[in-house]
Design an enzyme around this catalytic site. Structure first.
Site, PDB file in Angstrom:
ATOM      1  N   THR A  97       0.816  -1.176  -0.120  1.00  0.00           N
ATOM      2  CA  THR A  97      -0.126   0.069   0.056  1.00  0.00           C
ATOM      3  C   THR A  97       0.947   1.184   0.090  1.00  0.00           C
ATOM      4  O   THR A  97       1.654   1.580   0.930  1.00  0.00           O
ATOM      5  CB  THR A  97      -0.936  -0.053   1.237  1.00  0.00           C
ATOM      6  OG1 THR A  97      -1.800  -1.157   1.129  1.00  0.00           O
ATOM      7  CG2 THR A  97      -1.538   1.264   1.304  1.00  0.00           C
ATOM      8  N   LYS A 172      -7.611   1.224  -2.765  1.00  0.00           N
ATOM      9  CA  LYS A 172      -7.130   0.756  -1.779  1.00  0.00           C
ATOM     10  C   LYS A 172      -7.490   1.953  -0.549  1.00  0.00           C
ATOM     11  O   LYS A 172      -7.594   1.587   0.605  1.00  0.00           O
ATOM     12  CB  LYS A 172      -5.622   0.285  -1.314  1.00  0.00           C
ATOM     13  CG  LYS A 172      -4.977  -0.131   0.024  1.00  0.00           C
ATOM     14  CD  LYS A 172      -5.917  -1.373   0.514  1.00  0.00           C
ATOM     15  CE  LYS A 172      -5.354  -1.621   1.925  1.00  0.00           C
ATOM     16  NZ  LYS A 172      -4.045  -2.177   2.033  1.00  0.00           N
ATOM     17  N   LYS A 240      -0.056   5.356   8.327  1.00  0.00           N
ATOM     18  CA  LYS A 240       0.759   5.515   7.126  1.00  0.00           C
ATOM     19  C   LYS A 240      -0.310   5.642   5.928  1.00  0.00           C
ATOM     20  O   LYS A 240      -0.186   6.342   5.170  1.00  0.00           O
ATOM     21  CB  LYS A 240       1.671   4.358   6.954  1.00  0.00           C
ATOM     22  CG  LYS A 240       2.555   4.707   5.597  1.00  0.00           C
ATOM     23  CD  LYS A 240       2.104   3.846   4.520  1.00  0.00           C
ATOM     24  CE  LYS A 240       2.059   2.262   4.828  1.00  0.00           C
ATOM     25  NZ  LYS A 240       1.680   1.503   3.834  1.00  0.00           N
TER      26      LYS A 240
END
Length: 290
Positions: A97, A172, A240
């Site tokens: 990701t 995502k 993150k």
């Protein structure tokens, strides 16, 4: 059967690479900590390499699942990066990701060498990786995706191309935005039940059958009530990811007020020492508030 290199053996990559080897492919792994690569090879019968370039040399597909933008660049680019060992016509599939920006940067670098690049971030957590039941959201050229799909399906519950390079990463982001609000809502509901003197487990048994039900509720309510938060995807990694979402929203003009708020709530959890707790630990912040 294909020759496959797998770069990154964290809680996700380790079992994913294992599924590929078990399916009959010839897998060579690379990990920044060599001891983990050696352990994987001993356990699964594959090989390990000292550098991404060495792992990628002779591979038909190179898969990666590392930490962040900089980690991804480090295993793809440079003298010892995977691209240096990949031949024209091969395919790189990234399960990390990361930002859509770094995905497009690496897509261009791969394209210059006639190497395909598919961004394919995953959802489903450690359990999904171990059970081969991941959701994989992909971006990239149609032909590259068509070649890579049979490989990814080995550890996928669902695998879909959403558009050109970067579309997988953007999807995502949608996933993480939705999860953030769901976990906070579930945390508040369970916390309210506790404060109201209700049996939280009995409450959920009733409400999960209706509109309040979700994967988070079904799979995490018991451990949340039992104050257990060792179930994989960590708060540090969620922050993150949410940082990527918020930065991208700033660029494209999307309004994400709840996501921004929940990101700060996760920051509070980090201050409680919960950076490695799983994301359902938002409820601990509420309990700490009284």
């Amino acid at each position: 059967m294909a020759n496959i290199a797998f770069l990154g053996l964290g809680v996700m990559g380790y079992p994913m690479a294992g599924h590929l080897q078990a399916a009959g492919h010839s897998v060579t792994v690379y990990n920044r900590t060599t001891a983990k690569a050696e352990k994987w090879a001993a356990e699964h019968g594959g090989a390990f390499a000292a550098t991404p370039r060495e792992a990628a040399t002779g591979a038909d597909f190179v898969m990666s699942c590392v930490g962040n933008d900089d980690d991804l660049r480090s295993v793809v680019l440079g003298e010892n990066g995977a691209l240096a060992g990949m031949a024209a016509g091969t395919c790189f599939v990234d399960h990390t990701t990361v930002s859509a920006a770094v995905t497009r940067e690496l897509y261009a670098a791969a394209d210059a060498q006639q190497v395909s690049f598919v961004d394919a971030p995953v959802s489903g957590g450690q359990a999904g990786a171990e059970n081969g039941q991941l959701g994989i959201m992909c971006g990239g050229d149609e032909g590259a995706y068509a070649r890579a799909e049979p490989i990814m399906e080995i550890y996928a519950k669902v695998c879909k191309r959403l558009g050109e390079s970067g579309a997988g990463q953007l999807t995502k982001m949608v996933n993480q935005i939705c999860i953030a609000g769901l976990v906070q809502g579930l945390s508040e509901g369970l916390h309210f039940a506790e404060k109201a003197g209700l049996d939280g487990k009995a409450v959920v048994e009733v409400i999960q059958a209706g509109a309040a039900g979700s994967w988070q509720m079904s799979n995490r309510y018991e451990t949340m009530l039992d104050d257990e938060f060792n179930h994989g995807f960590a708060v540090d990694w969620m922050r993150k990811d949410l940082g990527i979402c918020l930065q991208t929203a700033n660029e494209n003009g999307a309004s994400l007020p709840v996501t921004a708020l929940v990101d700060q709530f996760y920051k509070d959890v980090q201050k409680q020492g919960g950076g490695r707790w799983d994301t359902s630990s938002l409820i601990k912040r509420l309990r700490a508030m009284g």
